[in-house]
Design an enzyme around this catalytic site. Structure first.
Site, short mmCIF file in Angstrom:
data_model
loop_
_atom_site.label_atom_id
_atom_site.label_comp_id
_atom_site.label_asym_id
_atom_site.label_seq_id
_atom_site.Cartn_x
_atom_site.Cartn_y
_atom_site.Cartn_z
N THR A 284 6.33 1.88 13.78
CA THR A 284 4.89 1.67 13.94
C THR A 284 4.39 1.88 15.36
OG1 THR A 284 3.24 -0.12 14.02
CG2 THR A 284 5.50 -0.80 14.09
N TYR B 84 5.97 -9.08 15.56
CA TYR B 84 6.08 -7.96 14.61
C TYR B 84 6.53 -6.69 15.34
CZ TYR B 84 4.42 -4.02 11.77
OH TYR B 84 4.32 -2.83 11.09
N GLN C 83 0.83 -1.22 0.00
CA GLN C 83 0.00 0.00 0.00
C GLN C 83 0.86 1.27 0.00
OE1 GLN C 83 -3.56 1.35 2.79
NE2 GLN C 83 -1.64 1.67 3.88
N GLU D 155 2.57 -0.09 16.75
CA GLU D 155 2.59 -1.41 17.41
C GLU D 155 3.73 -1.51 18.41
OE1 GLU D 155 0.61 -4.52 17.13
OE2 GLU D 155 -0.68 -2.83 16.68
N LEU E 126 14.83 -8.24 1.12
CA LEU E 126 15.35 -7.54 2.30
C LEU E 126 16.20 -8.43 3.20
CD1 LEU E 126 14.65 -4.67 3.39
CD2 LEU E 126 12.71 -5.67 4.55
P1 NDP Z 1 2.20 -3.98 3.00
O1 NDP Z 1 2.08 -5.25 3.74
O2 NDP Z 1 1.07 -3.54 2.12
O3 NDP Z 1 3.52 -4.00 2.11
C1 NDP Z 1 4.70 -4.61 2.54
C2 NDP Z 1 5.69 -4.68 1.40
O4 NDP Z 1 6.88 -5.36 1.85
C3 NDP Z 1 5.19 -5.48 0.18
O5 NDP Z 1 5.59 -4.81 -0.98
C4 NDP Z 1 5.93 -6.80 0.33
O6 NDP Z 1 6.12 -7.48 -0.88
C5 NDP Z 1 7.25 -6.30 0.86
N1 NDP Z 1 8.08 -7.38 1.43
C6 NDP Z 1 7.69 -8.31 2.34
N2 NDP Z 1 8.72 -9.13 2.62
C7 NDP Z 1 9.78 -8.72 1.87
C8 NDP Z 1 11.12 -9.17 1.71
N3 NDP Z 1 11.58 -10.22 2.38
N4 NDP Z 1 11.93 -8.51 0.85
C9 NDP Z 1 11.47 -7.45 0.16
N5 NDP Z 1 10.20 -6.98 0.25
C10 NDP Z 1 9.36 -7.61 1.11
O7 NDP Z 1 2.51 -2.84 4.08
P2 NDP Z 1 2.07 -1.29 4.11
O8 NDP Z 1 2.29 -0.70 2.79
O9 NDP Z 1 0.77 -1.17 4.79
O10 NDP Z 1 3.14 -0.71 5.15
C11 NDP Z 1 4.40 -0.25 4.73
C12 NDP Z 1 5.38 -0.32 5.89
O11 NDP Z 1 4.92 0.49 6.96
C13 NDP Z 1 5.56 -1.70 6.48
O12 NDP Z 1 6.90 -1.82 6.90
C14 NDP Z 1 4.64 -1.71 7.69
O13 NDP Z 1 5.10 -2.62 8.65
C15 NDP Z 1 4.77 -0.28 8.13
N6 NDP Z 1 3.63 0.29 8.83
C16 NDP Z 1 2.40 0.25 8.24
C17 NDP Z 1 1.33 0.85 8.84
C18 NDP Z 1 -0.03 0.83 8.23
O14 NDP Z 1 -0.99 1.15 8.93
N7 NDP Z 1 -0.16 0.53 6.95
C19 NDP Z 1 1.49 1.58 10.12
C20 NDP Z 1 2.84 1.60 10.62
C21 NDP Z 1 3.86 0.98 9.98
P3 NDP Z 1 5.08 -8.60 -1.40
O15 NDP Z 1 4.03 -7.83 -2.13
O16 NDP Z 1 5.92 -9.44 -2.26
O17 NDP Z 1 4.54 -9.30 -0.19
P1 GDR Z 2 -2.93 -3.89 13.15
O1 GDR Z 2 -4.03 -3.93 11.99
O2 GDR Z 2 -2.77 -5.19 13.82
O3 GDR Z 2 -3.30 -2.71 14.01
O4 GDR Z 2 -1.60 -3.61 12.33
P2 GDR Z 2 -5.22 -4.92 11.67
O5 GDR Z 2 -6.08 -4.17 10.73
O6 GDR Z 2 -4.74 -6.26 11.25
O7 GDR Z 2 -5.94 -5.08 13.09
C1 GDR Z 2 -6.51 -3.98 13.76
C2 GDR Z 2 -7.31 -4.48 14.95
O8 GDR Z 2 -8.47 -5.17 14.48
C3 GDR Z 2 -8.65 -6.36 15.23
N1 GDR Z 2 -9.43 -7.32 14.45
C4 GDR Z 2 -9.06 -7.89 13.30
N2 GDR Z 2 -7.95 -7.73 12.54
C5 GDR Z 2 -7.87 -8.42 11.38
N3 GDR Z 2 -6.80 -8.25 10.59
N4 GDR Z 2 -8.84 -9.30 10.98
C6 GDR Z 2 -9.97 -9.50 11.73
O9 GDR Z 2 -10.83 -10.28 11.35
C7 GDR Z 2 -10.08 -8.76 12.94
N5 GDR Z 2 -11.04 -8.68 13.89
C8 GDR Z 2 -10.63 -7.81 14.80
C9 GDR Z 2 -7.22 -6.81 15.50
O10 GDR Z 2 -7.20 -7.78 16.54
C10 GDR Z 2 -6.57 -5.48 15.84
O11 GDR Z 2 -6.79 -5.16 17.17
C11 GDR Z 2 -1.58 -2.69 11.25
C12 GDR Z 2 -0.52 -3.17 10.25
O12 GDR Z 2 -0.58 -2.37 9.10
C13 GDR Z 2 0.87 -3.06 10.85
O13 GDR Z 2 1.86 -3.34 9.85
C14 GDR Z 2 1.06 -1.63 11.36
O14 GDR Z 2 2.32 -1.50 11.96
C15 GDR Z 2 -0.04 -1.28 12.35
O15 GDR Z 2 -1.28 -1.40 11.72
C16 GDR Z 2 0.10 0.15 12.87
#
Ligand code: NDP
Ligand code: GDR
Length: 345
Positions: A128, A152, A13, A130, A62
């Site tokens: 994050t 994580y 994303q 988290e 990575l």
């Molecule tokens: P996504 O899960 O959507 O994207 C993660 C990306 O990492 C994908 O492109 C995935 O590739 C790639 N990836 C996974 N494993 C490897 C690897 N071994 N080598 C190279 N690339 C790899 O995450 P988001 O875009 O939502 O988040 C971006 C970053 O921000 C992440 O690090 C996440 O932990 C962090 N983050 C996200 C938050 C959120 O709310 N979205 C909040 C705080 C932090 P592939 O498509 O092949 O799986």
């Molecule tokens: P989070 O996001 O764990 O905060 O991590 P997620 O959307 O997975 O969960 C948020 C909350 O919802 C509760 N939950 C569920 N979650 C999922 N996925 N599926 C379900 O069916 C469900 N029901 C309830 C979870 O228990 C949780 O409390 C995301 C990721 O993007 C991380 O990579 C990032 O670092 C953090 O946000 C900030």
């Protein structure tokens, strides 16, 4: 000379939105993807940037130090944004080792590659909320003590401190963005907001009976991903490297987000029962549209997140604009369109 940036995780994303932003600012972008049997570029396709001549897609893992060294040497970037990670909290309990290698050690590989190749490169680490886990203060800010509650969260904390350590030890311009949950129509469908909006769209179209969730009482601070990637860029343009919280300072339960999504689709829900017996009922028809499945509960939960983004506002001028209601409606409408067209990502 055009600026050059590496964005790891362009298939995710944030990687897709950040690449779009950097291209619009005139950067040459090296976006990394993993070699798999069927690479999925649907996000950059949806954004219409896949064919941009300034976008170079680079195969990269990575977990491989050599791969990181080659990437930094060949792309010769001014800025590196490390967004790649095993980012799903739930999965990290089943794959703690892989999560530590990718999400923790992966960041160190990039920092080492920068230190050895060109320490002037600016580095962004995707940290994050988290890391706050079992929260020690409300709201959470940069100086709130950490207490991660998942493999994580622990892996991300390692990468966070490594970024600070390389800043202090080698004078590397390393920024850590402590981002709270941010969502969008490009969010992965395993995350709760997108799972909800996709399911509500399917229910509306008669393609699904009911939505199954885990803990609906968890509270999150949800913002719009497009605004958050702009904050990442702003961090690397600042005079000094630092750590910054990006958040909206509003928290809501998962249950409230469910209500909002159904409202966007024209339903009114009534919740009955407690915890695992809780159900969401359509007020008009009496049908059960939401139920709990214990399969989606986690071994340890993060109950409440709410961030204080004051430092980002003061030092970067960053502020969230989109409300949760607007975000939820935007996601629902995108999922309704996709599902109506038979497309489902
Ligand atoms: P996504 O899960 O959507 O994207 C993660 C990306 O990492 C994908 O492109 C995935 O590739 C790639 N990836 C996974 N494993 C490897 C690897 N071994 N080598 C190279 N690339 C790899 O995450 P988001 O875009 O939502 O988040 C971006 C970053 O921000 C992440 O690090 C996440 O932990 C962090 N983050 C996200 C938050 C959120 O709310 N979205 C909040 C705080 C932090 P592939 O498509 O092949 O799986
Ligand atoms: P989070 O996001 O764990 O905060 O991590 P997620 O959307 O997975 O969960 C948020 C909350 O919802 C509760 N939950 C569920 N979650 C999922 N996925 N599926 C379900 O069916 C469900 N029901 C309830 C979870 O228990 C949780 O409390 C995301 C990721 O993007 C991380 O990579 C990032 O670092 C953090 O946000 C900030």
């Amino acid at each position: 000379m055009k600026k050059r940036a590496v964005v790891t995780g362009i298939t995710g994303q944030d990687g897709a939105y950040l690449a779009e932003l950097l291209l619009s600012k005139g950067y040459v972008v090296y976006g990394t993807y993993r070699r798999t049997s069927s690479v999925n570029f649907w996000r950059i396709e949806e954004l219409g940037i896949q064919e941009d001549p300034n976008l170079h897609l680079v195969e990269y893992d990575l977990t491989d130090l050599g791969s990181s060294l080659t990437l930094i040497k060949e792309a010769a970037p001014d800025e590196v944004y490390n967004l790649a990670a095993q980012s799903f909290v739930g999965v990290s309990f089943n794959q703690p080792d892989a999560t530590a290698q990718i999400t923790g050690m992966g960041a160190l590989h990039l920092l080492e590659a920068i230190r050895l190749t060109n320490p002037k490169i600016r580095f962004y680490q995707a940290s994050t909320s988290e890391m706050f886990g079992k929260v020690q203060a409300i709201p959470q800010a940069e100086d709130t003590p950490f207490y991660p509650r998942s493999p994580y969260g622990v892996a991300k904390l390692f990468a966070h401190w490594m970024t600070i350590n390389y800043r202090e030890s080698y004078d590397i311009f390393g920024c850590s963005g402590i981002l709270f949950n941010h969502e969008s129509p490009l969010r992965g469908r395993e995350f709760v907001t997108r799972k909800i909006t996709d399911a509500v769209a399917k229910i509306k179209l008669g393609k699904l009976e009911a939505l199954e969730l885990g803990n609906m009482s968890a509270k999150r601070d949800w913002g719009y991903a497009r605004e958050y990637v702009e904050g990442m860029w702003m961090m690397l343009q600042a005079d000094e490297p630092d750590s910054f919280v990006l958040a909206t300072n509003r928290t809501e339960t998962v249950r409230r987000f469910v209500e909002m999504a159904f409202k966007a689709a024209g339903y009114e829900l009534r919740f009955e029962g407690e915890e695992q017996d809780e159900v969401g009922i359509d007020v008009k028809t009496g049908k059960t549209l939401v139920r709990v499945n214990p399969r989606f509960y986690r071994p340890a939960e993060v109950d409440l997140l709410i961030g204080n983004p004051a430092r980002a506002k003061e030092k970067l001028g960053w502020e969230p604009k989109t409300t949760l209601e607007q975000l939820c409606t935007m996601m629902y409408e995108a999922d309704l369109r996709r599902n109506a067209q038979g497309r489902s990502f």
